[in-house]
Design a protein around this motif. Structure first.
Motif: not given
Length: 469
Positions: A280-287, A234-240, A431-440
């Motif tokens: 932190m935002t990327e951590l949760f967006e990826l999840a 399963k995916p393992v996502i880490i914010y160090k 997966p629903t976001f406000t801006f395209p950069e997050t989606c990409i």
């Protein structure tokens, strides 16, 4: 180390330091355990009371009749050692030390923590913490923590070295519909750490994604082995955190962490198949992305938009992330040419124009999803006078149902006008976001994980993480 499962599925829980005073931390923890719907035995420990919140209170761990699976320490640090020793003598193998005042405060606390580890090793006790928030499992269910609100049930396991970040994240997650299977506050990591819990949740059938916030990793080779094995499942996502010199110093004073080379972490994460988040935002967006849609079969992205500017931004980001703009089949281009306005851009990105209503969006989206050269779709919506966010969102949901193998990311580039439509997409698992950069960025993370899974058959030389040895 004994089995960690009873941290999450205990048949009995004791709260050492339970109190009748409403402002005490132990009172909040008792209340959370009760309100979580926990079906096991709850045992408050306080030598001055006989009953707390309707439960029989015992003066000590030793006085409890029968076995005990899990003990929570909510007493001053100076009293923790004696209580943990009592746990060892009774045969309790899992202890959560919520109390602070250990190595994070300096030499005196460091010595106290050394003694704590010594006792735990003597009796083969697993200790979570000290200096932590607690532990939660939404499937058991149990919330043995001092969180202000219980986490939503879901399939993300969250392991955090910082209690404050854990508390903030759980509160925020409820606003975006991100749910959790297990939430683990590891604190100072006295004798169990993120590696142990990654190994545990990797085998948890209720967990689909593993998400971690860490400030240091204390056993590089074992981390690579365990996290690498987990990433196969399963995916393992880490914010160090603690990547800068100042950040490393802050991490050290926070939980007594020893921070290692950021480059070493980056290299090791890639080799182990770990997805590294850089905020932190990327951590949760990826999840959110990994829990809501399938991993794309390839890196070819199609974009559907009602505005040219956002289409350009999205295209730039696709190429910056080393993804590919999908090249449509000739039949797709011909169908789009015949059925969209002549002013539309029928090549990728597809611009359905600012006057697009639901039917035009629906046609373009389904056409690109049907194209064999498309692996994923980014659909963007800007609010115009004729935009139909609610009906269009319902059409997007139907398109996803018709093509479940291809992820659809949505970017609702607005506020109140698009909010109801965005809510429909999110509520239906997109997966629903406000801006395209997050989606990409999310698509990039999923693509990197896809490549890792595809590389597993190739033999690789063992990697070494030379940090914090």
């Amino acid at each position: 180390m004994t089995d960690l499962k009873k941290f999450f599925e205990p048949k009995s829980v004791a709260v050492v330091g339970a109190s009748k005073k409403p402002d005490k931390l132990s009172t909040a923890i008792m209340r959370n355990i009760i309100n979580s719907g926990y079906q096991g035995t709850i045992i408050p420990i306080n030598p001055k009371e006989t009953e707390i919140m309707g439960y029989t209170c015992y003066p000590s761990i030793a006085a409890i009749p029968g076995d005990l699976d899990l003990a929570l320490m909510v007493v001053p640090a100076a009293k923790v050692l004696a209580s943990v020793r009592e746990c060892g003598e009774k045969g309790v193998k899992n202890v959560v030390v919520i109390s602070a005042g250990f190595k994070e405060i300096g030499e005196e606390g460091q010595e106290l923590e050394r003694q704590l580890v010594e006792i735990c090793n003597e009796f083969d006790i697993n200790v979570m913490g000290p200096n932590c928030v607690g532990v939660m499992d939404t499937n058991t269910p149990i919330n043995a923590s001092f969180t202000a609100a219980a986490p939503m049930k879901g399939d993300v396991a969250f392991i955090s070295q910082s209690g404050a970040i854990l508390l903030a994240a759980l509160d925020w997650s409820s606003t975006v519909g991100l749910g959790y299977s297990r939430v683990i506050s590891i604190g100072n990591k006295a004798n169990t750490n993120e590696i142990d819990y990654i190994e545990e949740v990797a085998n948890d059938p209720g967990t689909k994604v593993i998400m971690c916030y860490v400030e240091d990793i204390t056993d590089g080779p074992r981390f690579l082995k365990v996290a690498g094995e987990a990433a196969k499942k399963k995916p393992v996502i880490i914010y160090k955190a603690g990547v800068s010199q100042a950040g490393a110093q802050a991490a050290s004073s926070h939980t007594g962490a020893l921070a290692g080379s950021d480059l070493a972490y980056d290299t090791a994460f890639k080799q182990a198949g770990i997805i590294r988040a850089h905020s932190m935002t990327e951590l949760f967006e990826l999840a959110i992305a990994f829990t809501r849609c399938p991993i794309p079969a390839g890196d070819r992205v199609a974009i559907v938009t009602n505005s040219g500017g956002p289409g350009i931004i999205a295209t730039d980001n696709v190429e910056l992330k080393n993804l590919q703009m999908a090249r449509f089949a000739e039949s797709t281009i011909q169908d789009l040419r015949e059925n969209l306005p002549k002013e539309s851009n029928i090549h990728n990105p597809v611009d359905v124009l600012g006057d697009a209503r639901t039917d035009r969006y629906q046609y373009a989206l389904n056409k690109v999803l049907e194209d064999p050269n498309v692996d994923s779709v980014l659909l963007m919506m800007c609010p115009t006078a004729v935009t139909e966010p609610v009906d269009t969102s319902k059409a997007i949901v139907e398109a996803q149902k018709a093509h479940p193998e291809k992820p659809i990311f949505t970017a609702y580039m607005g506020g109140p006008i698009l909010a109801e439509g965005a809510g429909i997409s999110a509520a239906n698992g997109l997966p629903t976001f406000t801006f395209p950069e997050t989606c990409i960025t999310c698509l990039d993370g999923m693509n990197r994980y896809r490549k890792f899974l595809g590389s597993l058959e190739r033999k690789q030389a063992p990697a070494q993480l030379q940090v914090d040895q």
